[in-house]
Scaffold this motif. Structure first.
Motif, PDB file in Angstrom:
ATOM      1  N   PHE A 104       0.876  -1.206  -0.124  1.00  0.00           N
ATOM      2  CA  PHE A 104      -0.089  -0.018  -0.086  1.00  0.00           C
ATOM      3  C   PHE A 104       0.839   1.201  -0.069  1.00  0.00           C
ATOM      4  O   PHE A 104       0.388   2.409  -0.651  1.00  0.00           O
ATOM      5  N   ASN A 105       2.020   1.130   0.623  1.00  0.00           N
ATOM      6  CA  ASN A 105       2.884   2.421   0.317  1.00  0.00           C
ATOM      7  C   ASN A 105       3.364   2.700  -0.987  1.00  0.00           C
ATOM      8  O   ASN A 105       3.415   3.642  -1.517  1.00  0.00           O
ATOM      9  N   TYR A 106       3.644   1.541  -1.797  1.00  0.00           N
ATOM     10  CA  TYR A 106       3.843   1.592  -3.278  1.00  0.00           C
ATOM     11  C   TYR A 106       2.600   2.212  -3.835  1.00  0.00           C
ATOM     12  O   TYR A 106       2.743   3.035  -4.764  1.00  0.00           O
ATOM     13  N   LYS A 107       1.420   1.614  -3.542  1.00  0.00           N
ATOM     14  CA  LYS A 107       0.314   2.243  -4.211  1.00  0.00           C
ATOM     15  C   LYS A 107       0.075   3.647  -4.216  1.00  0.00           C
ATOM     16  O   LYS A 107      -0.286   4.458  -4.932  1.00  0.00           O
ATOM     17  N   ARG A 108       0.181   4.190  -2.974  1.00  0.00           N
ATOM     18  CA  ARG A 108       0.295   5.505  -2.607  1.00  0.00           C
ATOM     19  C   ARG A 108       1.229   6.569  -3.216  1.00  0.00           C
ATOM     20  O   ARG A 108       0.843   7.410  -3.798  1.00  0.00           O
ATOM     21  N   ASN A 109       2.578   5.876  -3.178  1.00  0.00           N
ATOM     22  CA  ASN A 109       3.614   6.759  -3.753  1.00  0.00           C
ATOM     23  C   ASN A 109       3.510   6.689  -5.336  1.00  0.00           C
ATOM     24  O   ASN A 109       4.049   7.679  -5.956  1.00  0.00           O
ATOM     25  N   HIS A 110       3.239   5.612  -5.927  1.00  0.00           N
ATOM     26  CA  HIS A 110       3.227   5.333  -7.556  1.00  0.00           C
ATOM     27  C   HIS A 110       1.948   5.330  -8.204  1.00  0.00           C
ATOM     28  O   HIS A 110       2.132   5.484  -9.455  1.00  0.00           O
TER      29      HIS A 110
END
Length: 500
Positions: free
Chosen positions: A125-131
């Motif tokens: 979810f960190n990746y989804k938020r940032n990318h």
């Protein structure tokens, strides 16, 4: 061009080894082979730095057992006192365990479930938020999840896969296969020591109870774990356990999601005053007055005259709000168009509306009881006057009112002043209210004046409730301020110099 897959979507080939990898990561490698309870709460709080919140009900029907917030946001919880869903603000990564879960085994399983999400899924979810501009920030872990996929055609989404992983691996974390089998075999050996060739099924229930207590898991979870590790005799005990007993459901605690002891505007308070029986009964005692955003007990310890008839809170009152002020809270109400209990993820772009509330909590109930005592002590001895006009004349004389004072303070004309001096005129309610506002009467005094004239405020009548509210919500405010409020809520203003 096809969208690239999220590189943090974790694939699990062997669920048993995955559970053992978790234990190795979080200081429990020895528990893989040596039977001992897994300190899952310590793992969550000390090693993962997660806050555990177990005071909230995550659904109205018990369908949501837990949730994990990977970052700050708003989690939906159910407020049983108001029978509605509201928002709970999360300021740091947190695990929620449904407040109906009283069984330590089910509690620990929920913790293990959410801890696995934190370990393996937060970076997704960190990746989804940032990318990808993703807005998902928290898992809502439903009691039952699909075994066929959530999309048309039975295709599993990434969310489905992650939830299935956490659900399947959590009991394996709490009951590592090698250590668990050692414990089960040992208990069988002890129980069948006198007859080792006996049918093991005669003591299986005792074995399940023993391992459940030892590993601090539920009886059902222990039975299922035994069955999947080859103890076929445990199958008969794998059925689901009952939900929370009725006695527990009747004593559900109030939510802590609301922000308490909040200042409120007189207008918002009036809206609640018309809707809330406890608030109306409390203010109608006449012993509270509005000051600096709070309804304060009208006592010298809490209020002082700041000049021009304005009451201000004492330093002591400001430091002891719970002792002397009514508790208004703020709650977050979800926009029904943006929310749905069927969704597995909480989103940061969900819309919540702020709403004031007044509850029958301990503070407000105690203050109501205190107000009833104050009511008796603060009532003035009934005036010897026999008419409202005579009562008003006496008070105006005490305040050194003259004709021009009367006009400026009440908004009424000279004719009304002359009628007061005559002591016999039968005034209607509105001019008496205007005089009461001008004199800065409290609610008890105003009610006494009306009683002398054979009148009383009628509950349910918006106009009369608004006039009554002036003597608490706008206590000792001038006629212009009171009329501005009345105009805003659509109630006829007072005075305006006409003869009434």
């Amino acid at each position: 061009m096809a969208k690239a897959a999220n590189p943090f979507m974790h694939y699990v080939a062997d669920y048993e080894k995955e559970a053992e990898a978790f234990l190795t990561k979080y200081e429990c490698a020895d528990a893989i082979d040596n039977p001992r309870p897994i300190p899952i709460r310590d793992i969550a709080t000390r090693l993962m730095s997660l806050e555990i919140i177990d005071t909230e009900y995550l659904s109205f029907d018990g369908s949501v057992q837990g949730a994990i917030a990977f970052m700050k946001g708003i989690i939906e919880v159910y407020d049983w006192s108001a029978e509605e869903t509201i928002g709970y603000e999360v300021s740091q990564p947190s695990i929620f365990v449904d407040a109906d879960i009283m069984n330590i085994g089910r509690f620990n399983n929920t913790l293990a479930h959410e801890c696995f999400h934190w370990w393996r899924h937060r970076n997704y979810f960190n990746y989804k938020r940032n990318h990808e501009n993703g807005t998902e920030f928290a898992f809502r872990c439903n009691r039952g999840i699909s075994t066929t996929g959530s999309l048309i055609g039975g295709q599993w989404s990434d969310i489905d896969k992650m939830e299935w992983q956490a659900k399947t691996i959590a009991p394996k974390i709490l009951m590592p296969r090698t250590a668990f089998k050692k414990k089960v075999d040992h208990i069988y050996q002890v129980l069948l020591a006198d007859n080792p060739n006996a049918d093991r099924s005669i003591v299986t229930e005792y074995v399940i109870d023993n391992v459940a207590d030892f590993f601090e898991v539920s009886r059902q979870s222990a039975a299922i774990r035994m069955y999947e590790l080859g103890y076929g005799e445990a199958e008969a005990y794998c059925a689901g356990e009952s939900n929370a007993p009725a006695s527990q459901l009747q004593h559900r605690k109030a939510t802590q999601a609301k922000r308490h002891q909040r200042p409120i505007s007189p207008l918002d308070a009036f809206k609640l005053y018309r809707e809330n029986d406890l608030l109306r009964a409390t203010l109608d005692t006449g012993v509270f007055c509005f000051s600096e955003g709070y309804f304060v007990l009208n006592d010298d310890r809490y209020l002082f005259d700041a000049g021009n008839g304005v009451k201000s809170m004492t330093p002591y009152a400001k430091e002891h709000l719970a002792e002397c002020t009514l508790d208004f809270s703020i709650k977050l109400i979800p926009d029904s168009l943006m929310h749905g209990a069927s969704q597995m993820m909480f989103r940061s772009d969900s819309v919540f509306n702020t709403e004031s509330a007044y509850d029958a909590n301990t503070q407000n109930t105690e203050l109501f009881n205190k107000a009833k005592d104050f009511e008796k002590k603060l009532k003035r001895a009934q005036a010897t006057a026999t008419t409202p006009a005579a009562w008003m004349k006496k008070r105006m004389a005490e305040e050194n009112w003259y004709e021009y004072t009367f006009e400026s303070k009440t908004g009424l004309d000279k004719m009304n002043f002359s009628r007061v001096q005559g002591e016999t005129h039968k005034f209607t309610m509105r001019p008496l209210i205007a005089m009461g506002v001008g004199l800065g009467l409290d609610l008890q005094e105003m009610q006494e004046v009306l009683r002398l004239g054979g009148m009383t405020f009628v509950d349910g009548d918006k106009e009369q409730e608004a006039y009554k509210y002036l003597f608490t919500g706008f206590y000792q405010q001038d006629i212009e301020t009171c009329n501005a409020f009345l105009t805003e809520i659509g109630v006829p203003p007072l005075g305006t110099k006409q003869r009434l």
